[in-house]
Design an enzyme around this catalytic site. Structure first.
Site, PDB file in Angstrom:
ATOM      1  N   HIS A   1     -31.840  24.300 -17.663  1.00 30.86           N
ATOM      2  CA  HIS A   1     -30.943  23.046 -17.868  1.00 30.86           C
ATOM      3  C   HIS A   1     -30.645  22.950 -19.092  1.00 30.86           C
ATOM      4  O   HIS A   1     -29.719  22.294 -19.376  1.00 30.86           O
ATOM      5  CB  HIS A   1     -31.432  21.708 -16.984  1.00 30.86           C
ATOM      6  CG  HIS A   1     -32.678  21.096 -17.869  1.00 30.86           C
ATOM      7  ND1 HIS A   1     -33.891  21.380 -17.561  1.00 30.86           N
ATOM      8  CD2 HIS A   1     -32.629  20.096 -18.779  1.00 30.86           C
ATOM      9  CE1 HIS A   1     -34.796  20.649 -18.513  1.00 30.86           C
ATOM     10  NE2 HIS A   1     -34.076  19.950 -18.988  1.00 30.86           N
TER      11      HIS A   1
ATOM     12  N   ASP B   1     -37.204  26.996 -14.171  1.00 31.35           N
ATOM     13  CA  ASP B   1     -36.596  26.297 -15.040  1.00 31.35           C
ATOM     14  C   ASP B   1     -36.604  27.080 -16.442  1.00 31.35           C
ATOM     15  O   ASP B   1     -36.897  26.462 -17.643  1.00 31.35           O
ATOM     16  CB  ASP B   1     -36.953  24.850 -15.313  1.00 31.35           C
ATOM     17  CG  ASP B   1     -35.672  23.988 -15.773  1.00 31.35           C
ATOM     18  OD1 ASP B   1     -34.550  24.577 -16.429  1.00 31.35           O
ATOM     19  OD2 ASP B   1     -35.715  22.734 -15.978  1.00 31.35           O
TER      20      ASP B   1
ATOM     21  N   SER C   1     -37.942  19.088 -23.365  1.00 27.24           N
ATOM     22  CA  SER C   1     -37.496  20.213 -22.565  1.00 27.24           C
ATOM     23  C   SER C   1     -37.475  21.566 -23.108  1.00 27.24           C
ATOM     24  O   SER C   1     -37.154  21.638 -24.178  1.00 27.24           O
ATOM     25  CB  SER C   1     -36.312  20.084 -21.473  1.00 27.24           C
ATOM     26  OG  SER C   1     -36.652  19.211 -20.657  1.00 27.24           O
TER      27      SER C   1
HETATM   28  N1  ARG Z   1     -35.565  15.436 -15.404  1.00 32.61           N
HETATM   29  C1  ARG Z   1     -35.326  16.421 -16.470  1.00 32.61           C
HETATM   30  C2  ARG Z   1     -34.908  16.058 -17.605  1.00 32.61           C
HETATM   31  O1  ARG Z   1     -34.472  15.213 -18.246  1.00 32.61           O
HETATM   32  C3  ARG Z   1     -34.607  17.696 -15.799  1.00 32.61           C
HETATM   33  C4  ARG Z   1     -32.873  17.319 -15.529  1.00 32.61           C
HETATM   34  C5  ARG Z   1     -32.202  18.542 -15.111  1.00 32.61           C
HETATM   35  N2  ARG Z   1     -32.385  18.788 -13.708  1.00 32.61           N
HETATM   36  C6  ARG Z   1     -31.558  18.309 -12.999  1.00 32.61           C
HETATM   37  N3  ARG Z   1     -31.931  18.567 -11.442  1.00 32.61           N
HETATM   38  N4  ARG Z   1     -30.936  17.180 -13.081  1.00 32.61           N
HETATM   39  O2  ARG Z   1     -34.356  15.423 -18.206  1.00 32.61           O
HETATM   40  N1  ASP Z   2     -36.380  16.815 -18.652  1.00 34.67           N
HETATM   41  C1  ASP Z   2     -36.500  16.199 -19.960  1.00 34.67           C
HETATM   42  C2  ASP Z   2     -35.740  17.007 -20.938  1.00 34.67           C
HETATM   43  O1  ASP Z   2     -34.681  17.478 -20.566  1.00 34.67           O
HETATM   44  C3  ASP Z   2     -37.980  16.161 -20.356  1.00 34.67           C
HETATM   45  C4  ASP Z   2     -38.587  14.882 -19.868  1.00 34.67           C
HETATM   46  O2  ASP Z   2     -37.726  13.739 -20.178  1.00 34.67           O
HETATM   47  O3  ASP Z   2     -39.648  14.783 -19.734  1.00 34.67           O
HETATM   48  O4  ASP Z   2     -36.040  16.912 -22.219  1.00 34.67           O
END
Ligand code: ARG
Ligand code: ASP
Length: 714
Positions: A90, A226, A648
């Protein structure tokens, strides 16, 4: 008996789960290293961070947009002597998108450069290495006194910062940046080398790299692969240089060895990278505002928008393609904040903060000097915070309503450019570029549906003083009225909009601004600035109260080790691989496997499709040397490391500093860790490095990349 069991359980938990709260500074690890060793670490503080020898920090990188070189949007690590870098899928998705077309859909099919010359340049993406970090508080606070006004204090500090950054950047050829820590009480300088020639090497298809999609986002158990690979290129002297065909793979001061052995519950885990923002030292009333005012606004207003967008996506394939990533980014914060809110409530964080404040009150009350310094601090802070909260709520409502309407948001940006001082030519170019981006993934019906609903909500929630007068006159018809403005606007017709801006001169500006939507947006922008100006004034005051409140906490709880809030600077965090207990009767084990991908797999559900090739490898089974002793193929694992957005792609290390995984998310139940970490329910989610190796080797057949790495097997 019951009480005995409960307290025994308490001891058991205390012995096994260490409270691993904290994102620590790499150059100040001396106070942590004892605890880290007790928990299982085999390294010294110098092995992690040193300016005299090669160390782990030399293999950890931050990802930046080159126009914002100190805002690390993701983290990563170097895994070969030829500058190969691994981060999250991502994090690299935008670069994959830059190179995708209908013919070469790398998002859907994945991308693998089978030789170095196939690697693709990542436009505007930079990778930075921290060269060193130091405490410069003395230099930055030079000339600052307790009696000077906040305004004067800030001016002096900002000028000291610019001078120091310039002097160090000029003398080293590196990029120096000073950040504030402990709520503006201390200042540390980070010196970076930023590499601009970064190329995409490999990315799995979306159905692996984003398996589970938004449905599984923030959720454990997780089965997402990922990861994405990049390579850093340098000039022939191994220095950072702009993109050039003559550049060669960069040889970093260190690269990580990869531990492909099986992991176990309780194993030590170390994690490094660039966490973005946390707010761990707020008073109870600010946490209350987050829990009961700010988070609900985003959750309620976005929830409905997401529902509408998804409905339209289901009904129309074209809309589905256009809105997949927009829906994902709206949903990311929406889902996270629900988890944050629940966690804050379930763990009674406001009560805990109040209890701490009572302790501070008692500590102040017994000493006259303390009374003089802090006696009225919290009361005054609370009063100012109430003012700030009112404006912040109002601002959030405008943001979430009008600026989440795609066309109004665009219109507001265009208005700002047209009012600016740049030449007509520059204005034209800027707006035309925005229009191209805008129409590429825009659907008027969806935008109108979303806007109508948002305006309806705004009416229910906003103060009358913040409802633009044109809406007050149409009252209950306001939602339809605004939707009609969108439909009537010249922006609703891309051909008309392009013509208007291709021929833009100062003379045609009035005509454009007479468009009914531009007029309406002018009203919104005015409401917004009427809220923002006093909000910012109040924010300066609350920031100053927070600075002193932070001082109070550090003085009152002098034995506690305080870590500074995340601010996009390099941090070290540590913990253990740990299962957890998210709610009554539910226990989540710490590992997921490929079997779970095929339990979830459903080719009719977009989020849960998986490639045939992966299925064949699973069924064969053909996992190479990457599987567990029982023959299962690992995918994800959770640890108690304290992380946040920006982490991330962060490398997760074993006790010897070898790479075992990549951080990519947190569990929903524990997203309150941005406000308060709770070792019972806060877990970060990592990708098992063996799953990445398996995909690169067996799925993609990119053996040349495996050959570059140093892998430690059983
Ligand atoms: N929650 C994770 C992080 O902030 C991954 C986001 C990407 N994945 C998604 N399915 N949107 O931000
Ligand atoms: N998914 C997050 C990132 O993109 C990580 C988190 O918020 O735990 O940095």
């Amino acid at each position: 008996m019951k009480r005995l069991i409960v307290s025994l359980l308490g001891i058991f938990v205390a012995l096994t789960i260490r409270a691993n709260e904290g994102m620590w500074l790499p150059f100040l690890l001396e106070s942590n290293i004892g605890e880290m060793s007790e928990m299982g670490l085999h390294l010294t503080a110098e092995d992690i961070y040193s300016i005299n020898q090669s160390c782990l920090k030399d293999a950890v990188v931050g990802f930046v947009d080159l126009d914002k070189p100190f805002l690390h949007f993701c983290s990563g690590s170097v895994i070969s002597a030829q500058g190969l870098v691994i981060t999250n899928h991502h994090c690299g998705l935008d670069v994959v998108r830059q190179h995708s077309s209908l013919q070469n859909d790398y998002i859907a099919d994945g991308f693998w450069a089978m030789q170095m010359s196939d690697e693709l340049s990542a436009n505007n993406v930079g990778v930075c290495f921290l060269r060193w970090m130091e405490d410069v508080t003395g230099k930055i606070l030079q000339g600052v006194s307790d009696t000077m006004s906040v305004k004067r204090r800030n001016e002096l500090i900002n000028s000291n910062i610019s001078q120091l950054e310039k002097a160090v950047s000029d003398s080293t050829g590196l990029k120096a940046h000073v950040d504030a820590f402990y709520c503006d009480n201390e200042y540390y300088m980070s010196v970076y080398e930023i590499f601009e020639d970064v190329r995409l090497v490999g990315a799995p298809p979306m159905s692996i790299g984003n398996f589970g999609g938004d449905t599984d986002n923030w959720v454990w158990p997780r089965h997402t692969g990922d990861f994405t690979l990049f390579r850093i290129y340098a000039d022939s002297a191994n220095h950072a240089a702009p993109y050039s065909e003559n550049n060669v793979p960069y040889k970093a001061d260190n690269h990580l060895k990869i531990n492909a052995k099986e992991k176990h519950e309780g194993d030590f885990a170390l994690l490094m990278g660039y966490p973005g923002t946390t707010n761990e030292y707020l008073p109870s009333f600010a946490v209350e505002a987050i829990q009961d005012v700010y988070d609900p606004i985003v959750v309620d207003m976005r929830g409905k928008s997401i529902e509408i967008i998804r409905k339209n996506m289901r009904a129309n394939q074209q809309v589905k393609i256009k809105y997949t990533s927009k829906a994902a980014s709206l949903a990311n914060a929406w889902k996270k904040l629900q988890g944050e809110r629940n966690g804050l409530k379930n763990k009674h964080v406001i009560d805990k903060k109040r209890a701490l404040e009572r302790q501070m009150g008692d500590w102040i009350a017994v000493d006259t000097l303390r009374k003089a310094k802090y006696g009225s601090l919290l009361d005054n802070y609370a009063k100012e915070y109430a003012v700030y909260k009112k404006y912040r709520r109002a601002k959030m409502l405008v943001d979430e309503t009008f600026y989440n309407s795609e066309m109004i948001d665009l219109c507001s940006d265009i208005r700002a450019v047209l009012k600016g001082s740049s030449s007509d030519e520059e204005k034209r170019a800027k707006v035309l570029a925005w229009l191209r981006d805008f129409y590429a993934d825009y659907d008027l019906t969806t935008d109108c549906d979303v806007t109508e609903n948002l305006v309806d909500e705004y009416f229910v929630n906003a103060d009358k003083a913040h409802v633009p007068s044109s809406l007050q006159s149409v009252k209950e018809n306001a939602p339809e009225y605004v939707a009609a403005l969108l439909k009537k606007s010249l922006l609703a017709d891309s051909a008309k909009a392009f013509t208007a801006f291709r021929n833009y001169t100062e003379k045609t500006r009035k005509k454009i601004e007479n468009d009914p939507l531009f007029k309406f947006t002018a009203e919104i922008d005015a409401v917004y600035s009427n809220i923002k100006t006093p909000m910012q004034k109040s924010l300066k005051k609350t920031d100053e109260f927070q600075r002193r409140f932070m001082q109070l906490q550090r003085e009152c709880f002098a034995d506690k080790r305080f870590f500074p809030d995340a601010n996009s600077t390099f941090r070290v965090t540590y913990g253990q691989i740990r299962s957890f207990h998210p709610s009554d009767a539910v226990v989540y084990s710490a590992f997921t496997t490929l079997g779970g991908v095929f339990e979830k797999c459903d080719m009719d559900v977009y989020d849960y499709t998986a490639p045939d090739r992966l299925k064949q490898l699973f069924e064969a089974p053909d996992f190479g040397p990457y599987c567990n002793a029982d023959g299962t193929m690992p995918v994800g694992f959770i640890t108690t490391c304290h992380t946040t957005g920006g982490n991330s792609g962060s490398p997760i290390f074993d006790a010897d500093g070898n790479l075992i995984g990549l951080n990519f998310d947190r569990v929903w139940e524990g997203t309150m860790s941005d406000i308060q970490f709770d070792a019972d329910i806060c877990r970060n989610i990592g990708l098992d490095i063996r799953y990445a190796l398996f995909i690169i080797d067996k799925f993609a057949g990119a053996q040349r990349l495996i050959d570059e790495m140093e892998i430690i097997g059983d």
